[in-house]
Design an enzyme around this catalytic site. Structure first.
Site, PDB file in Angstrom:
ATOM      1  N   ASP A 121      -7.468  11.140  37.850  1.00  8.69           N
ATOM      2  CA  ASP A 121      -7.106  12.564  37.787  1.00  8.69           C
ATOM      3  C   ASP A 121      -6.507  13.069  39.096  1.00  8.69           C
ATOM      4  OD1 ASP A 121      -9.850  12.058  38.572  1.00  8.69           O
ATOM      5  OD2 ASP A 121     -10.169  14.230  38.645  1.00  8.69           O
ATOM      6  N   HIS A 122      -6.348  12.166  40.075  1.00  3.48           N
ATOM      7  CA  HIS A 122      -5.742  12.545  41.364  1.00  3.48           C
ATOM      8  C   HIS A 122      -4.413  11.820  41.612  1.00  3.48           C
ATOM      9  CE1 HIS A 122      -9.431  14.705  42.726  1.00  3.48           C
ATOM     10  NE2 HIS A 122      -9.892  13.980  41.712  1.00  3.48           N
ATOM     11  N   HIS A 312     -11.269  21.859  40.773  1.00  4.30           N
ATOM     12  CA  HIS A 312     -11.762  20.630  40.144  1.00  4.30           C
ATOM     13  C   HIS A 312     -12.993  21.004  39.305  1.00  4.30           C
ATOM     14  CE1 HIS A 312     -13.188  16.491  39.670  1.00  4.30           C
ATOM     15  NE2 HIS A 312     -12.003  16.098  40.085  1.00  4.30           N
TER      16      HIS A 312
HETATM   17 ZN   LIG Z   1     -11.543  14.078  40.342  1.00  4.01          ZN
HETATM   18 ZN   LIG Z   2     -13.053  11.507  41.716  1.00  6.01          ZN
END
Ligand SMILES: [Zn+2]
Ligand SMILES: [Zn+2]
Length: 362
Positions: A121-122, A312
């Site tokens: 997710d990054h 986040h």
């Molecule tokens: Zn993350």
């Molecule tokens: Zn992470």
């Protein structure tokens, strides 16, 4: 009297609706009016927003405040940092690029991408960022700063997208899309000591440094501090409650801290377990490497941050009641200076003041 006003207002509303209906019907049947409307929309999309980034300031745009869990309102981790004529992205979460495009911020002169760690997710949005900054005029390979392993990610993505890049060059020409700029270059950020931050970039008054956080078993995982002419923002990256975020974020104007509401995730886990869903196990695992909203509030207090922005965010918060539950207990620890981050939030920290100007670019 009141009734007469009510009837008049209802009549007016009816007329407005009728006028709207006629306008829509005219547009529906007129290709020339449709083309003119399309031109207006395209002009607006192609014109950078001149208000954004106009002041000498540290500018932070939020292009992804979500996590790997599906959330229609939040892209995965992504922040744009503009200061001193430089532009960095911090994290490259999936969907982040389209949020940036909606904000109409300039993107061609990107200095690089800073990765906090290598969770999907990054990094999932890296190919979009590479392609679109290339199309916007980037002339050299995209620099991707990150922990050990970044070179593997970048090499793999370059290889995966080599065929696509070849098609683009063949179609638009090497003069418009220089082939050498298609790829990405990894710049490894090594932070060997948890007690020392490492400077990643220092030019034109903009200084970016990385420090260790605790996201085990993900290692290394970094937070970043960004300083510009007396203004500062610190990003926690993904981490469980970690003193380093307070230590290296000391005196920052803004702290962007990740948060997972354990009390909400536990409920989701219980419901999934009852239904025999194997993802119940994941819900049970994830709280141990993230920070709760109350813990993050304590870290922001320790740092003396003026504004704490939650990002986040886990789980998804579909309405204001869910937001209220997410923030349960935060007010007791930190009565003021806290907000929920959202995609297309833009914070402006003008040089020579202690103002934090909030803009909603949705
Ligand atoms: Zn993350
Ligand atoms: Zn992470």
């Amino acid at each position: 009297m009141g009734r007469k006003i009510g009837i008049a207002l209802a009549g007016l509303a009816g007329l407005v609706a009728l006028a709207g209906g006629i306008a829509l019907a005219t547009l529906w049947f007129s290709p020339s009016l449709q083309d003119a409307a399309m031109e207006r929309v395209a002009t607006a999309m192609a014109t950078p927003d001149t208000e954004v980034l106009s002041k000498d300031a540290l500018h932070i745009v939020f292009c992804g405040t979500g996590s790997p869990l599906p959330d229609p309102d939040r892209a995965s981790s992504c922040y744009g940092i503009y200061a001193g004529g430089h532009f960095f992205l911090l994290d490259a979460g999936t969907g982040g690029w389209s949020r940036l495009a909606r904000m109409r911020v300039p993107v061609g002169g990107i200095d690089g991408v800073l990765l906090t760690h290598l969770h999907s997710d990054h990094i999932g949005g890296l190919p979009d960022i590479a392609l679109n900054t290339w199309a916007a005029g980037r002339k050299a390979p995209l620099k991707v700063y990150g922990p050990r392993g970044t070179e593997k990610v970048v090499e793999g993505l370059d290889e995966a997208y080599a065929i696509d890049n070849g098609y683009r060059i063949a179609h638009h020409g090497a003069a418009l899309l220089p082939p050498e700029a298609a790829r990405m270059d990894a710049v490894i950020v090594d932070v060997p000591d948890r007690d020392k931050a490492v400077t990643v970039f220092d030019r034109d008054g903009l200084k970016i440094s990385a420090f260790q956080v605790n996201h085990l078993p993900v290692k290394p995982a970094y937070g970043y501090r960004v300083d510009y002419e007396g203004r500062a923002v610190v990003f926690s990256g993904d981490t469980k409650r970690e003193e380093n975020v307070a230590r290296f974020g000391k005196g920052a104007d803004v702290m962007v801290h990740e948060a997972l509401a354990g009390h909400m995730v536990n409920t989701i886990g219980r419901v999934l377990a009852k239904a025999g869903d194997r993802r119940a196990r994941i819900m049970g695992d994830i709280p141990d490497y993230h920070t709760t909203p109350v813990e993050a509030a304590g870290i922001a207090n320790e740092a003396g941050a003026k504004l704490l922005v939650y990002s986040h965010i886990v789980p998804a918060l579909p309405n204001s009641m869910a937001e209220h539950v997410f923030l349960r207990g935060v007010g007791d620890v930190r009565p003021e200076g806290t907000m929920l981050g959202y995609d297309q939030l833009y914070l402006e920290l003008p040089v020579g003041s202690d103002e934090i100007v909030r803009h909603d670019l949705r």
